[in-house]
Design an enzyme around this catalytic site. Structure first.
Site, PDB file in Angstrom:
ATOM      1  N   TRP A   1      -9.497   8.306  -7.971  1.00 23.52           N
ATOM      2  CA  TRP A   1     -10.574   8.940  -8.649  1.00 23.52           C
ATOM      3  C   TRP A   1     -10.725   8.459 -10.150  1.00 23.52           C
ATOM      4  O   TRP A   1     -11.791   7.421 -10.705  1.00 23.52           O
ATOM      5  CB  TRP A   1     -10.857  10.149  -8.538  1.00 23.52           C
ATOM      6  CG  TRP A   1     -11.782  10.611  -7.411  1.00 23.52           C
ATOM      7  CD1 TRP A   1     -11.381  10.897  -6.109  1.00 23.52           C
ATOM      8  CD2 TRP A   1     -13.252  10.405  -7.114  1.00 23.52           C
ATOM      9  NE1 TRP A   1     -12.458  11.167  -5.281  1.00 23.52           N
ATOM     10  CE2 TRP A   1     -13.326  10.776  -5.771  1.00 23.52           C
ATOM     11  CE3 TRP A   1     -14.194   9.799  -8.058  1.00 23.52           C
ATOM     12  CZ2 TRP A   1     -14.782  10.539  -5.260  1.00 23.52           C
ATOM     13  CZ3 TRP A   1     -15.557   9.878  -7.472  1.00 23.52           C
ATOM     14  CH2 TRP A   1     -15.735  10.262  -6.177  1.00 23.52           C
TER      15      TRP A   1
ATOM     16  N   TRP B   1     -21.046  13.260 -19.103  1.00 22.36           N
ATOM     17  CA  TRP B   1     -21.425  12.338 -17.715  1.00 22.36           C
ATOM     18  C   TRP B   1     -22.937  12.735 -17.898  1.00 22.36           C
ATOM     19  O   TRP B   1     -23.167  14.028 -17.253  1.00 22.36           O
ATOM     20  CB  TRP B   1     -20.506  12.587 -16.646  1.00 22.36           C
ATOM     21  CG  TRP B   1     -19.121  11.993 -16.852  1.00 22.36           C
ATOM     22  CD1 TRP B   1     -18.155  12.530 -17.286  1.00 22.36           C
ATOM     23  CD2 TRP B   1     -18.776  10.686 -16.304  1.00 22.36           C
ATOM     24  NE1 TRP B   1     -16.964  11.833 -17.407  1.00 22.36           N
ATOM     25  CE2 TRP B   1     -17.399  10.649 -16.691  1.00 22.36           C
ATOM     26  CE3 TRP B   1     -19.385   9.835 -15.615  1.00 22.36           C
ATOM     27  CZ2 TRP B   1     -16.429   9.369 -16.538  1.00 22.36           C
ATOM     28  CZ3 TRP B   1     -18.481   8.521 -15.395  1.00 22.36           C
ATOM     29  CH2 TRP B   1     -17.092   8.384 -15.871  1.00 22.36           C
TER      30      TRP B   1
ATOM     31  N   GLU C   1       0.612  -1.270   0.004  1.00 20.92           N
ATOM     32  CA  GLU C   1       0.130  -0.091   0.004  1.00 20.92           C
ATOM     33  C   GLU C   1       1.002   1.063  -0.057  1.00 20.92           C
ATOM     34  O   GLU C   1       0.423   2.375  -0.596  1.00 20.92           O
ATOM     35  CB  GLU C   1      -0.792   0.070   1.141  1.00 20.92           C
ATOM     36  CG  GLU C   1      -2.005  -1.169   1.287  1.00 20.92           C
ATOM     37  CD  GLU C   1      -2.651  -1.542  -0.020  1.00 20.92           C
ATOM     38  OE1 GLU C   1      -3.177  -0.212  -0.700  1.00 20.92           O
ATOM     39  OE2 GLU C   1      -2.633  -2.488  -0.486  1.00 20.92           O
TER      40      GLU C   1
ATOM     41  N   TRP D   1       1.832   1.675  -3.550  1.00 22.24           N
ATOM     42  CA  TRP D   1       0.712   2.522  -4.306  1.00 22.24           C
ATOM     43  C   TRP D   1       0.953   3.870  -4.018  1.00 22.24           C
ATOM     44  O   TRP D   1       0.570   4.610  -4.927  1.00 22.24           O
ATOM     45  CB  TRP D   1      -0.553   2.003  -3.596  1.00 22.24           C
ATOM     46  CG  TRP D   1      -1.349   0.799  -4.378  1.00 22.24           C
ATOM     47  CD1 TRP D   1      -1.294  -0.539  -3.962  1.00 22.24           C
ATOM     48  CD2 TRP D   1      -1.950   0.945  -6.051  1.00 22.24           C
ATOM     49  NE1 TRP D   1      -2.282  -1.274  -4.943  1.00 22.24           N
ATOM     50  CE2 TRP D   1      -2.386  -0.654  -5.846  1.00 22.24           C
ATOM     51  CE3 TRP D   1      -2.078   1.836  -6.702  1.00 22.24           C
ATOM     52  CZ2 TRP D   1      -3.113  -1.063  -6.997  1.00 22.24           C
ATOM     53  CZ3 TRP D   1      -2.919   1.310  -7.882  1.00 22.24           C
ATOM     54  CH2 TRP D   1      -3.214   0.035  -8.133  1.00 22.24           C
TER      55      TRP D   1
ATOM     56  N   TRP E   1     -16.210  12.258 -12.600  1.00 23.08           N
ATOM     57  CA  TRP E   1     -15.492  11.958 -11.406  1.00 23.08           C
ATOM     58  C   TRP E   1     -14.960  13.262 -10.889  1.00 23.08           C
ATOM     59  O   TRP E   1     -14.658  13.361  -9.691  1.00 23.08           O
ATOM     60  CB  TRP E   1     -14.322  11.071 -11.908  1.00 23.08           C
ATOM     61  CG  TRP E   1     -13.353  11.418 -13.085  1.00 23.08           C
ATOM     62  CD1 TRP E   1     -13.594  11.179 -14.428  1.00 23.08           C
ATOM     63  CD2 TRP E   1     -12.152  12.042 -12.851  1.00 23.08           C
ATOM     64  NE1 TRP E   1     -12.671  11.497 -14.956  1.00 23.08           N
ATOM     65  CE2 TRP E   1     -11.701  12.157 -14.130  1.00 23.08           C
ATOM     66  CE3 TRP E   1     -11.369  12.412 -11.713  1.00 23.08           C
ATOM     67  CZ2 TRP E   1     -10.436  12.717 -14.423  1.00 23.08           C
ATOM     68  CZ3 TRP E   1     -10.423  13.262 -12.094  1.00 23.08           C
ATOM     69  CH2 TRP E   1      -9.593  13.093 -13.271  1.00 23.08           C
TER      70      TRP E   1
ATOM     71  N   ASN F   1     -10.396   3.109   3.174  1.00 24.40           N
ATOM     72  CA  ASN F   1     -10.131   2.965   1.590  1.00 24.40           C
ATOM     73  C   ASN F   1     -11.185   2.073   0.775  1.00 24.40           C
ATOM     74  O   ASN F   1     -11.666   2.526  -0.319  1.00 24.40           O
ATOM     75  CB  ASN F   1      -8.788   2.265   1.354  1.00 24.40           C
ATOM     76  CG  ASN F   1      -8.486   1.909   0.055  1.00 24.40           C
ATOM     77  OD1 ASN F   1      -8.480   2.823  -0.776  1.00 24.40           O
ATOM     78  ND2 ASN F   1      -8.211   0.637  -0.227  1.00 24.40           N
TER      79      ASN F   1
END
Ligand SMILES: Cc1cc2nc3c(=O)[nH]c(=O)nc-3n(C[C@H](O)[C@H](O)[C@H](O)COP(=O)(O)OP(=O)(O)OC[C@H]3O[C@@H](n4cnc5c(N)ncnc54)[C@H](O)[C@@H]3O)c2cc1C
Length: 475
Positions: free
Chosen positions: A379, A303, A272, A275, A356, A338
């Site tokens: 996102w 959208w 993590e 990440w 988004w 998360n």
């Protein structure tokens, strides 16, 4: 080389394991620590009681006390750092300014301007790696370019990391400039009030001592991280992200301990942390993500979701308990687990079909750990517009996610107390309850708690149709 240097604190609000401070105190006999309350950032904040301001303000107050214990003090400035910092350096006669490198495009531009102004009077800006274990140029693909997919990045990161990358960088605090030599250079009163802000309640304690204690506590449970990390009602995750964001905890210390531990859970936790480094590297290599999709073909997408859907989401009244609980928790605490970030982001983009960017901006306003690189990456992952994103046809079912990761509904009951009377089975999809069940639970769907604003299966089909039109154009 002169005698004096400044350490410009930004995302490194601590005295332990601090590379800019360690390098400055190794090279210069007199080192001052400075922080600029950046009006270009602060003036744009919407909330006077923004939690981030309280968090870093308290962290700085603790840091100042630490400096004073060593006979020095913090030089606090308020204004545009591209003017304030060079002015301070010139007045104090500093030969160099040390700071941690920051890939955020705003920071890159700001630092270039500061470097330009400093050079006007022979002072140097020395940016050093501190916010990550490995910076983007240290983890390159075999063709010399950037990794766009996480797993090969992780493999390369693990192959590349050396003990010196996580080695503690200990500052020599005997070389801090005496407080008397810094008199009159910064603000005497830098209270929140003076800066135009108010105290906000925090979900966690600020400051480096609290960070170190929280990390110690997490190490007692790190071995179970892999099993528990997806369950928001459990104490499975570290909760350390605000400390990494503001640098009240050293990322080197965290990575070093995780690697030394070597358990399954510690390895997963290290993944993590990587990440986080992956998204920092993406921002460094592809700064266009700040203003557009990582995959530009998605920028053409219209959208269809509008204000009504967006406000139902932000206010936690979509009728989907897992989404509503997550959104209410964010508003009230500034944090979100998360798993819930993934579910809430997926719901906004793929069930409500809202752009988004609106969700990204909402999280940026409320998250205590808000970090441009990770938030944007998260996102774009959820919206399927990013690098290594969730495939557009794989869409979270909010009810199944809820049943799987909050099986007893403990998290739901905490944040949606009106649903507390439903059984563990019904609470995830309360609209399926019969009128009698609703009466017994003391909650009428449609009046005490909203009916679902959309139907998941219908919206899923719409989202796939919408996104596939772009995906097929891009391939
Ligand atoms: C839509 C979305 C938005 C997000 N926005 C942010 C953000 O603004 N700031 C932020 O720090 N994280 C963000 N994340 C990543 C992640 O949700 C948080 O880092 C994590 O929830 C923090 O909790 P923790 O410290 O208990 O994490 P732990 O599970 O204990 O993980 C340890 C650390 O690893 C890093 N990390 C963990 N997961 C991720 C991830 N997926 N991406 C990047 N870094 C990760 C964090 O620094 C975290 O503190 C976002 C994720 C999504 C899906």
């Amino acid at each position: 080389m002169g005698e004096r240097a400044i350490v410009w604190l930004r995302r490194d609000l601590r005295l332990h394991d601090h590379r800019p401070l360690a390098e400055a105190t190794r090279r210069y006999p007199s080192v001052a620590a400075a922080f600029v309350f950046d009006t270009r950032i602060l003036d744009r904040l919407q909330d006077r009681d923004d939690r981030r301001v309280t968090f870093f303000h308290r962290s700085l107050a603790e840091l100042d006390r630490g400096l004073r214990r060593h006979g020095s003090r913090l030089v606090a400035l308020h204004g545009d750092p591209t003017l304030e910092l060079p002015r301070l350096a010139e007045r104090w006669g500093a030969s160099a300014v040390f700071a941690g490198r920051d890939p955020d495009p705003y920071a890159v531009e700001r630092d270039a301007e500061v470097a330009r102004r400093l050079s006007g009077f022979g002072c140097e800006l020395r940016l050093v790696k501190d916010h990550v274990v490995l910076e983007a140029p240290e983890v390159t693909a075999p063709d010399g370019g950037a990794y766009r997919v996480f797993t090969p990045f992780l493999k390369a990161w693990l192959a590349r990391v050396r003990p010196e990358d996580t080695e503690e960088q200990t500052p020599d605090l005997t070389r801090l400039a005496p407080a008397a030599s810094l008199e009159g250079l910064g603000l005497e009163d830098w209270s929140l009030e003076r800066l135009g802000f108010e105290e906000a309640p925090l979900p966690i304690e600020a400051g480096e001592q609290a960070a170190l204690r929280a990390f110690e506590r997490f190490l007692d449970r790190i071995d179970r991280y892999g099993e528990l990390r997806d369950f928001p009602a459990s104490d499975g995750v570290s909760g350390l992200s605000p400390h990494f964001r503001f640098g009240t905890l050293s990322i080197r210390l965290a990575a070093r301990e995780a690697m030394a531990r070597g358990s399954e859970g510690a390895r997963k936790w290290l993944t993590e942390l990587v990440w986080r480094e992956f998204y920092q590297a993406i921002l460094w290599r592809f700064p266009h993500v700040v203003n557009s999709s990582f995959r530009p073909e998605y920028d053409a997408l219209v959208w269809p979701g509008g204000d009504e859907e967006f406000h139902a989401w932000t206010e936690g009244r979509t009728g989907y308990p897992i989404v509503d609980a997550a959104m209410r928790c964010l508003r009230q605490t500034g944090s979100m687990h998360n798993r819930l970030r993934m579910v809430a982001a997926s719901f906004l983009t793929k069930d409500l079909l809202v752009h988004w960017r609106r969700g990204e901006a909402w999280f940026a306003r409320w998250l205590l750990d808000y970090e441009l690189a990770s938030n944007n990456g998260g996102w774009q992952w959820a919206a399927s517009t990013g690098c290594d994103a969730q495939p557009y046809f794989r869409i979270f079912n909010p009810v199944l996610q809820s049943r799987k990761f909050d099986p007893q509904g403990a998290f739901l009951r905490r944040w949606c107390p009106e649903l507390a009377g439903f059984s563990d089975e019904r609470i995830h999809a309360p609209w399926e309850a019969s009128p009698l069940e609703q009466e017994l639970a003391g909650c009428r769907i449609g009046s005490d708690y909203p009916a679902p604003v959309v139907e998941h299966q219908t919206q899923k089909a719409r989202a796939v149709a919408l996104l596939s039109s772009v995906a097929s154009r891009g391939s």
